[in-house]
Design a protein around this motif. Structure first.
Motif, PDB file in Angstrom:
ATOM      1  N   ALA A 300      31.474  -6.118  34.921  1.00 22.42           N
ATOM      2  CA  ALA A 300      30.159  -6.512  34.171  1.00 22.42           C
ATOM      3  C   ALA A 300      29.434  -7.544  34.986  1.00 22.42           C
ATOM      4  CB  ALA A 300      30.887  -7.193  32.906  1.00 22.42           C
ATOM      5  N   HIS A 301      30.314  -8.335  35.689  1.00 29.44           N
ATOM      6  CA  HIS A 301      29.554  -9.462  36.624  1.00 29.44           C
ATOM      7  C   HIS A 301      28.716  -8.856  37.631  1.00 29.44           C
ATOM      8  CE1 HIS A 301      31.330 -12.865  34.622  1.00 29.44           C
ATOM      9  NE2 HIS A 301      32.695 -12.489  34.992  1.00 29.44           N
ATOM     10  N   ALA A 302      29.104  -7.564  38.269  1.00 31.31           N
ATOM     11  CA  ALA A 302      28.258  -7.091  39.074  1.00 31.31           C
ATOM     12  C   ALA A 302      27.114  -6.583  38.516  1.00 31.31           C
ATOM     13  CB  ALA A 302      29.304  -5.989  39.888  1.00 31.31           C
ATOM     14  N   LEU A 303      27.103  -6.098  37.479  1.00 31.41           N
ATOM     15  CA  LEU A 303      26.138  -5.636  36.617  1.00 31.41           C
ATOM     16  C   LEU A 303      24.913  -6.585  36.318  1.00 31.41           C
ATOM     17  CD1 LEU A 303      27.140  -2.939  34.471  1.00 31.41           C
ATOM     18  CD2 LEU A 303      25.805  -2.648  36.259  1.00 31.41           C
ATOM     19  N   GLY A 304      25.391  -7.973  36.631  1.00 32.34           N
ATOM     20  CA  GLY A 304      24.523  -9.056  36.342  1.00 32.34           C
ATOM     21  C   GLY A 304      24.488  -9.826  34.965  1.00 32.34           C
ATOM     22  N   LEU A 305      25.762  -9.450  34.113  1.00 34.95           N
ATOM     23  CA  LEU A 305      25.849  -9.922  32.746  1.00 34.95           C
ATOM     24  C   LEU A 305      26.716 -11.318  32.873  1.00 34.95           C
ATOM     25  CD1 LEU A 305      27.483  -6.998  30.634  1.00 34.95           C
ATOM     26  CD2 LEU A 305      25.185  -7.887  30.498  1.00 34.95           C
ATOM     27  N   ARG A 306      25.768 -12.054  31.832  1.00 32.44           N
ATOM     28  CA  ARG A 306      26.479 -13.685  32.077  1.00 32.44           C
ATOM     29  C   ARG A 306      27.764 -13.520  31.518  1.00 32.44           C
ATOM     30  NH1 ARG A 306      22.452 -15.135  28.759  1.00 32.44           N
ATOM     31  NH2 ARG A 306      20.815 -14.327  29.854  1.00 32.44           N
ATOM     32  N   PRO A 307      28.700 -14.627  31.688  1.00 33.26           N
ATOM     33  CA  PRO A 307      30.125 -14.513  31.085  1.00 33.26           C
ATOM     34  C   PRO A 307      30.178 -14.301  29.629  1.00 33.26           C
ATOM     35  CG  PRO A 307      29.757 -16.339  32.799  1.00 33.26           C
ATOM     36  CD  PRO A 307      28.344 -15.834  32.468  1.00 33.26           C
ATOM     37  N   ARG A 309      27.999 -12.754  27.714  1.00 34.12           N
ATOM     38  CA  ARG A 309      27.725 -11.529  27.487  1.00 34.12           C
ATOM     39  C   ARG A 309      28.836 -10.335  27.681  1.00 34.12           C
ATOM     40  NH1 ARG A 309      24.360 -10.702  23.663  1.00 34.12           N
ATOM     41  NH2 ARG A 309      22.803  -9.313  24.675  1.00 34.12           N
ATOM     42  N   THR A 310      29.614 -10.912  28.872  1.00 35.22           N
ATOM     43  CA  THR A 310      30.573 -10.196  29.387  1.00 35.22           C
ATOM     44  C   THR A 310      31.785  -9.974  28.279  1.00 35.22           C
ATOM     45  OG1 THR A 310      30.080 -10.807  31.613  1.00 35.22           O
ATOM     46  CG2 THR A 310      32.529  -9.502  31.228  1.00 35.22           C
ATOM     47  N   LEU A 311      32.156 -11.302  27.723  1.00 29.92           N
ATOM     48  CA  LEU A 311      33.066 -11.294  26.803  1.00 29.92           C
ATOM     49  C   LEU A 311      32.812 -10.432  25.641  1.00 29.92           C
ATOM     50  CD1 LEU A 311      35.632 -12.869  26.853  1.00 29.92           C
ATOM     51  CD2 LEU A 311      34.749 -14.652  25.368  1.00 29.92           C
ATOM     52  N   GLN A 312      31.513 -10.845  25.174  1.00 28.96           N
ATOM     53  CA  GLN A 312      30.901 -10.091  23.740  1.00 28.96           C
ATOM     54  C   GLN A 312      30.703  -8.730  24.005  1.00 28.96           C
ATOM     55  OE1 GLN A 312      27.119 -11.829  22.878  1.00 28.96           O
ATOM     56  NE2 GLN A 312      27.066 -10.771  21.192  1.00 28.96           N
ATOM     57  N   LEU A 313      30.197  -8.032  24.945  1.00 26.06           N
ATOM     58  CA  LEU A 313      29.954  -6.612  25.346  1.00 26.06           C
ATOM     59  C   LEU A 313      30.962  -5.768  25.904  1.00 26.06           C
ATOM     60  CD1 LEU A 313      26.070  -6.997  26.121  1.00 26.06           C
ATOM     61  CD2 LEU A 313      27.251  -6.482  23.946  1.00 26.06           C
ATOM     62  N   VAL A 314      31.768  -6.547  26.638  1.00 28.94           N
ATOM     63  CA  VAL A 314      32.749  -5.618  27.679  1.00 28.94           C
ATOM     64  C   VAL A 314      34.256  -5.831  26.987  1.00 28.94           C
ATOM     65  CG1 VAL A 314      33.539  -5.037  29.844  1.00 28.94           C
ATOM     66  CG2 VAL A 314      31.158  -5.555  29.486  1.00 28.94           C
ATOM     67  N   VAL A 315      34.744  -7.078  27.257  1.00 28.23           N
ATOM     68  CA  VAL A 315      36.042  -7.451  26.979  1.00 28.23           C
ATOM     69  C   VAL A 315      36.498  -7.291  25.634  1.00 28.23           C
ATOM     70  CG1 VAL A 315      37.904  -9.215  27.352  1.00 28.23           C
ATOM     71  CG2 VAL A 315      36.293  -8.843  28.906  1.00 28.23           C
TER      72      VAL A 315
END
Lengths: 398, 329
Positions: A300-307, A309-315
């Protein structure tokens, strides 16, 4: 299966049937059914003779007769001693649901917070939470309930010397008193507008999702929705000139008059159940988050999502899949544990119909059947809902 | 912030429980007279006064050696279960399996010992009786239920599912009410069982339903090939279960079983509501004693500490087992 000595004469029919797996299984099933029905029949006949010898009958007619006792906690429908046992049961069920719902909400908030704090990089915070969790989890929930209740009884002052916050909120051993709203004329418009605002928000959210899917443009959905929800009803409130006043509790004699009183039994039960259950939820949440592989976050970080957003959309969406089944059973446990209300005199369904009604009418069988069926019903609903939710969240596999 | 939290909690608690506490007194008044201001410290004298009550309940004083002997035998019975490398472990385990019956004979009496009514049981002793009896009997019944739920026979499977889901769907306290109010109607006319017996029956059924689900999880985790391999070797159903499936399934589900034990052990406190005097029940009823009124914190802390020690050590043991089983792969 065939033994080498096939030459000996074919055994008779019964033995051949016995050696056939399917027939044997049918035989065992019939045997178990016979045994089970024999035991059930014996129990029923025992119950019938036992009831006859002490001169009781089996009927639910008592539900229509007046209960003759008062229920101290009845926030939803009014109840007086002349009402029927059936109404007492309904009041009890509502009180159970009230504790269960508020307990589930508080326990989820506390549990998620503690679960995340437990994973905190701050060593001290994660240790403090750990010690609290371990100590709370390993002590029976009944002890927690009694303890919190005793704090109310022995530590909080009597109403005359109640702790007050600017003379509007009062804390005493009879409960917490808060001002209750009194809705004047014209307040109906505000409710209507509130409903309209909710509808607008629902439309807006789906529209924003569609736009995001099409163009990738992201609106601040949460802030705008919140603004709509608050501003529209407030605006109508001032424009329509509706009246809203607050009834403030006042000390009269030995107790308070007016305002809404939250009973200590309710607070003790809800609070104890929530923090006890939240410890189990915290462990589940922690396990769920740990189960997501680090590669997901890194991707997610590699795709450029902010932390965030990562938590919200991925984790979190992935963690929820692991979290939900055990979480459902914790909610169920909380609902079932709310039956401990009887230990501190909170009038839930076990205390009303299964407690006082039982004592007054002597109808052990009937009242217990009602209570058992009520809980079975709740359990089935919760587990059914959770199964549905689980199917929706489940990973779609090839 | 966390430093501040620790600072506000630990020093006052330490002062209350250790520095300002009183260990010898005959009533609350005497206790508080020894302090600078009443209530500033803990009055452990109360607990001191009640230790024997909390341990033995109302068991007759001259016969308490039988309870003590049971405690010693209990420790001896637990040792072979915990230590796998013990010499002659087989005989030890056999003894552990027989222990509940020996203890039952010692405590209740009969057959040459003076009988004691089960109404006089109480305190830690009662808590242990409820916990250990329930655990011992719920494990085999749970295994049977789990096998039934996974069996090929539809009626048997349905019966087990109905039973398990019914027990798991209702709170224990309602089941205990059933035990205390209506279970006697279920038995043939004229037979009346003691409350303890009825409660033990219900607790065992309750425990076994939860145990069955844990063991079912273990059984389902084993690959189908294992069962088929057993079939192809010509083993009967029972041989396959006993020699192939159950040893593996039980080994996987040991942590789950221990966790169920912990939950069960905590749930035994609910007997307080139907009027049995286990440790929490005695503590709760002692609060009504006028001589010592208002010392709820001391009592609850003591009881909480007892349960914490029992349950925490069990959960540590289950973690240890989990780690040990994990390295096997």
């Amino acid at each position: 299966m065939n033994s080498p000595s096939v030459t000996e004469s074919r055994p008779n029919l019964l033995i051949r049937l016995w050696r056939n797996k399917e027939y044997r299984s049918v035989f065992f099933q019939i045997l178990t059914m016979v045994i089970v029905f024999a035991i059930l029949g014996m129990i029923v006949s025992n119950v019938a003779t036992n009831l006859k010898t002490i001169g009781k009958d089996f009927s639910f007619g008592f539900l229509d007769s007046p209960a003759g006792y008062d229920i101290t906690f009845q926030p939803f429908i009014p109840f007086s001693p002349t009402d029927t046992h059936l109404r007492a049961a309904v009041v009890g069920v509502l009180n159970t649901l009230f504790v269960a719902v508020s307990g589930v909400i508080i326990a989820s908030i506390l549990g998620f917070t503690m679960g995340i704090l437990r994973l905190s990089n701050n060593w001290l915070i994660s240790r403090i939470v750990y010690v609290f969790l371990e100590f709370t989890r390993n002590v029976p929930v009944l002890l927690h309930i009694l303890f919190v209740h005793s704090i109310f009884l022995y530590v909080f002052p009597v109403p005359k010397r109640a702790i007050s916050i600017s003379d509007t909120f009062f804390f005493s051993n009879r409960g917490i008193l808060i001002p209750s709203p009194v809705f004047g004329d014209g307040f109906g418009y505000v409710w209507i507008v509130l409903l309209i605002a909710i509808a607008i928000v629902a439309v807006f959210v789906s529209w924003a999702h569609k736009i995001q899917d099409k163009t990738g443009k992201i609106y601040p959905v949460f802030k705008i929705s919140l603004a709509i929800l608050i501003c529209l009803p407030l605006f109508t409130f001032f424009v329509s000139g509706a009246h809203l006043s607050w009834e403030i509790p006042v000390l009269k004699g030995f107790n308070f008059k007016g305002g809404t009183s939250i009973k200590p039994e309710y607070i003790a039960l809800t609070f104890a159940l929530s923090y006890y259950t939240s410890c189990f939820i915290a462990e589940i949440v922690r396990g769920g988050i740990l189960a997501i592989s680090r590669g997901q976050t890194e991707a997610a970080h590699a795709l450029g999502l902010r932390p965030n957003r990562t938590l919200q959309l991925v984790v979190i969406p992935q963690a929820l899949r692991v979290i939900i089944p055990p979480l459902a059973s914790q909610y169920l446990n909380l609902t079932k544990n709310s039956s401990l209300a009887i230990a501190i005199g909170y009038m839930d369904v076990v205390a009303t119909i299964g407690g006082i009604s039982l004592m007054q009418t002597g109808k052990e069988m009937e009242t217990m059947i009602i209570v058992l069926l009520t809980y079975l019903f709740f359990s089935l609903i919760i587990s059914g809902f959770m199964n549905w939710f689980n199917r929706r969240m489940a990973l779609v596999e090839r | 912030m966390s430093f501040w939290l620790l600072w506000t909690i630990i020093p006052p608690f330490f002062e209350w429980s250790v520095l300002n506490s009183i260990f010898t007194a005959d009533s609350r008044k005497e206790c508080w007279d020894q302090m600078s201001t009443p209530g500033v410290g803990a009055c452990w004298a109360f607990i001191n006064d009640r230790v024997s009550l909390f341990t033995y309940g109302f068991y007759p004083k001259p016969l308490r050696w039988r309870v003590d002997l049971s405690f010693v035998l209990l420790v001896l019975a637990v040792v072979p279960i915990l230590y796998e490398k013990l010499p002659y472990r087989k005989y030890g385990l056999l003894y552990s399996a027989v222990f509940p019956f020996i203890a039952g004979w010692l405590l209740i009496g009969g057959l040459g010992l003076e009988p004691v009514s089960t109404d006089q049981f109480g305190g830690i002793m009662l808590t242990l009786i409820l916990g250990i009896t329930g655990i011992t009997f719920s494990l085999p019944i749970g295994i049977a239920l789990a096998l039934g739920r996974l069996s090929n026979m539809p009626t048997l499977r349905m019966l087990c599912v109905l039973f398990i889901e019914f027990i798991r769907g209702v709170p224990l306290i309602t089941l205990l009410f059933v035990a205390s109010t209506m279970l006697n109607y279920f038995f043939p006319p004229g037979t009346v069982y003691a409350l303890l017996t009825r409660v033990l029956i219900i607790l065992t059924l309750f425990g076994s339903a939860y145990m069955a689900e844990v063991i079912r999880g273990g059984l389902q985790a084993i690959s189908k090939g294992q069962h088929e391999a057993g079939d192809s070797l010509g083993l009967t159903y029972w041989q396959a279960q006993r020699l192939i499936m159950l040893p593996q399934a039980l080994k996987i589900s040991i942590p789950g079983i221990v966790n169920t034990f912990i939950g069960f052990y905590k749930d035994t406190t609910l007997v307080l509501i139907i009027g049995m005097m286990d440790l929490l029940g005695l503590g709760y009823s002692s609060l009504g004693d006028i001589k010592w009124a208002g010392l709820a914190n001391e009592v609850y802390l003591t009881v909480a500490l007892f349960y914490f020690i029992c349950c925490f050590s069990m959960s540590r043991y289950s973690l240890y087992l989990e780690k040990k089983l994990h390295t096997g792969h």
